[in-house]
Design a protein around this motif. Structure first.
Motif, short mmCIF file in Angstrom:
data_model
loop_
_atom_site.label_atom_id
_atom_site.label_comp_id
_atom_site.label_asym_id
_atom_site.label_seq_id
_atom_site.Cartn_x
_atom_site.Cartn_y
_atom_site.Cartn_z
N GLU A 23 0.84 -1.19 0.00
CA GLU A 23 0.00 0.00 0.00
C GLU A 23 0.88 1.24 0.00
O GLU A 23 1.98 1.22 0.53
CB GLU A 23 -0.91 0.05 1.24
N ARG A 24 0.36 2.31 -0.57
CA ARG A 24 1.09 3.57 -0.61
C ARG A 24 0.34 4.59 0.25
O ARG A 24 -0.88 4.73 0.14
CB ARG A 24 1.18 4.06 -2.05
N PHE A 25 1.07 5.32 1.10
CA PHE A 25 0.52 6.35 1.97
C PHE A 25 1.22 7.66 1.64
O PHE A 25 2.45 7.76 1.79
CB PHE A 25 0.76 6.00 3.44
N ASP A 26 0.47 8.66 1.21
CA ASP A 26 1.01 9.97 0.88
C ASP A 26 0.35 11.02 1.75
O ASP A 26 -0.88 11.19 1.70
CB ASP A 26 0.76 10.32 -0.59
N THR A 27 1.15 11.73 2.55
CA THR A 27 0.63 12.83 3.36
C THR A 27 0.39 14.02 2.46
O THR A 27 1.30 14.47 1.75
CB THR A 27 1.61 13.19 4.48
N LEU A 28 -0.84 14.54 2.47
CA LEU A 28 -1.18 15.70 1.67
C LEU A 28 -1.13 16.98 2.49
O LEU A 28 -0.67 18.00 2.01
CB LEU A 28 -2.57 15.52 1.06
N VAL A 29 -1.63 16.91 3.73
CA VAL A 29 -1.61 18.05 4.65
C VAL A 29 -1.46 17.51 6.06
O VAL A 29 -2.10 16.52 6.41
CB VAL A 29 -2.93 18.88 4.56
N SER A 30 -0.63 18.17 6.86
CA SER A 30 -0.49 17.81 8.26
C SER A 30 -0.25 19.07 9.06
O SER A 30 0.81 19.69 8.93
CB SER A 30 0.69 16.83 8.44
N ARG A 31 -1.26 19.46 9.86
CA ARG A 31 -1.09 20.64 10.71
C ARG A 31 -2.24 20.74 11.70
O ARG A 31 -3.35 20.28 11.44
CB ARG A 31 -0.98 21.91 9.90
N SER A 41 -4.41 1.30 -2.36
CA SER A 41 -4.36 -0.14 -2.12
C SER A 41 -4.48 -0.86 -3.46
O SER A 41 -5.31 -0.49 -4.29
CB SER A 41 -5.51 -0.58 -1.21
N THR A 42 -3.69 -1.89 -3.64
CA THR A 42 -3.75 -2.69 -4.87
C THR A 42 -3.89 -4.16 -4.50
O THR A 42 -3.01 -4.97 -4.78
CB THR A 42 -2.50 -2.44 -5.74
N GLY A 43 -4.98 -4.46 -3.81
CA GLY A 43 -5.25 -5.83 -3.39
C GLY A 43 -4.80 -6.14 -1.97
O GLY A 43 -5.02 -7.24 -1.49
N GLN A 44 -4.18 -5.18 -1.28
CA GLN A 44 -3.73 -5.43 0.08
C GLN A 44 -4.92 -5.42 1.05
O GLN A 44 -5.93 -4.79 0.81
CB GLN A 44 -2.71 -4.38 0.53
N ALA A 45 -4.73 -6.12 2.16
CA ALA A 45 -5.72 -6.16 3.24
C ALA A 45 -4.95 -6.22 4.56
O ALA A 45 -3.76 -6.54 4.59
CB ALA A 45 -6.63 -7.38 3.10
N SER A 46 -5.65 -5.93 5.64
CA SER A 46 -5.03 -6.05 6.96
C SER A 46 -4.70 -7.51 7.23
O SER A 46 -5.45 -8.41 6.83
CB SER A 46 -6.00 -5.56 8.04
N PRO A 47 -3.59 -7.78 7.91
CA PRO A 47 -3.27 -9.16 8.25
C PRO A 47 -4.37 -9.80 9.10
O PRO A 47 -5.06 -9.11 9.86
CB PRO A 47 -1.97 -9.03 9.06
N SER A 48 -4.52 -11.08 8.98
CA SER A 48 -5.52 -11.81 9.76
C SER A 48 -5.30 -11.54 11.25
O SER A 48 -4.18 -11.62 11.75
CB SER A 48 -5.40 -13.31 9.47
N GLY A 49 -6.37 -11.18 11.95
CA GLY A 49 -6.30 -10.93 13.38
C GLY A 49 -5.84 -9.53 13.75
O GLY A 49 -5.82 -9.18 14.92
N PHE A 50 -5.43 -8.72 12.77
CA PHE A 50 -4.96 -7.36 13.04
C PHE A 50 -6.13 -6.40 13.03
O PHE A 50 -7.01 -6.47 12.17
CB PHE A 50 -3.94 -6.92 11.97
N TRP A 51 -6.14 -5.48 14.00
CA TRP A 51 -7.18 -4.45 14.08
C TRP A 51 -6.52 -3.09 14.27
O TRP A 51 -5.66 -2.94 15.15
CB TRP A 51 -8.13 -4.71 15.26
#
Length: 116
Positions: A23-31, A41-51
């Motif tokens: 997955e790619r995460f791009d910060t656009l604004v932070s303040r 996301s390109t088919g990614q999902a959270s690991p099993s059991g991860f919350w």
């Protein structure tokens, strides 16, 4: 009205890679306690059991693709998201991404409130 010191421009659909392994995460604004982020996301999902259990509130919308979110300890069924769908997720509401479309990039716009 005061003009910003600099203006930032971009395109939320630029730089999408259909076969990205992560997955790619791009910060656009932070303040001032607000973080706005583009997630791809390109088919990614959270690991099993991860919350996710974030101390921040999250408002998220899906701009392209498709995804499914699940919430822990709730009678609410998994929520399928399509382009234009949005959700407000309260702080410490445990959730996970159980599926994203592997055939097309899923582009999210996430706004975190209370960000450090």
């Amino acid at each position: 009205m005061n003009e910003p010191d600099t203006a930032a421009f971009g395109n939320l659909f630029a730089g999408l890679y259909h076969d990205a392994s992560e997955e790619r995460f791009d910060t656009l604004v932070s303040r001032d306690g607000v973080l706005i982020e583009r997630i791809v996301s390109t088919g990614q999902a959270s690991p099993s059991g991860f919350w996710y259990d974030d101390a921040r509130e999250e408002w998220v919308t899906l701009l392209a693709g498709a995804a499914t979110l699940e919430f822990e300890n709730t009678a609410q069924p998994p929520r399928r998201l399509l382009p234009g769908d949005y959700m407000h997720i309260p702080a410490h509401c445990r959730h996970r991404v159980s599926w994203t479309d592997p055939t097309v990039p899923s582009v999210w716009l996430a706004v975190y409130i209370g960000a450090a």
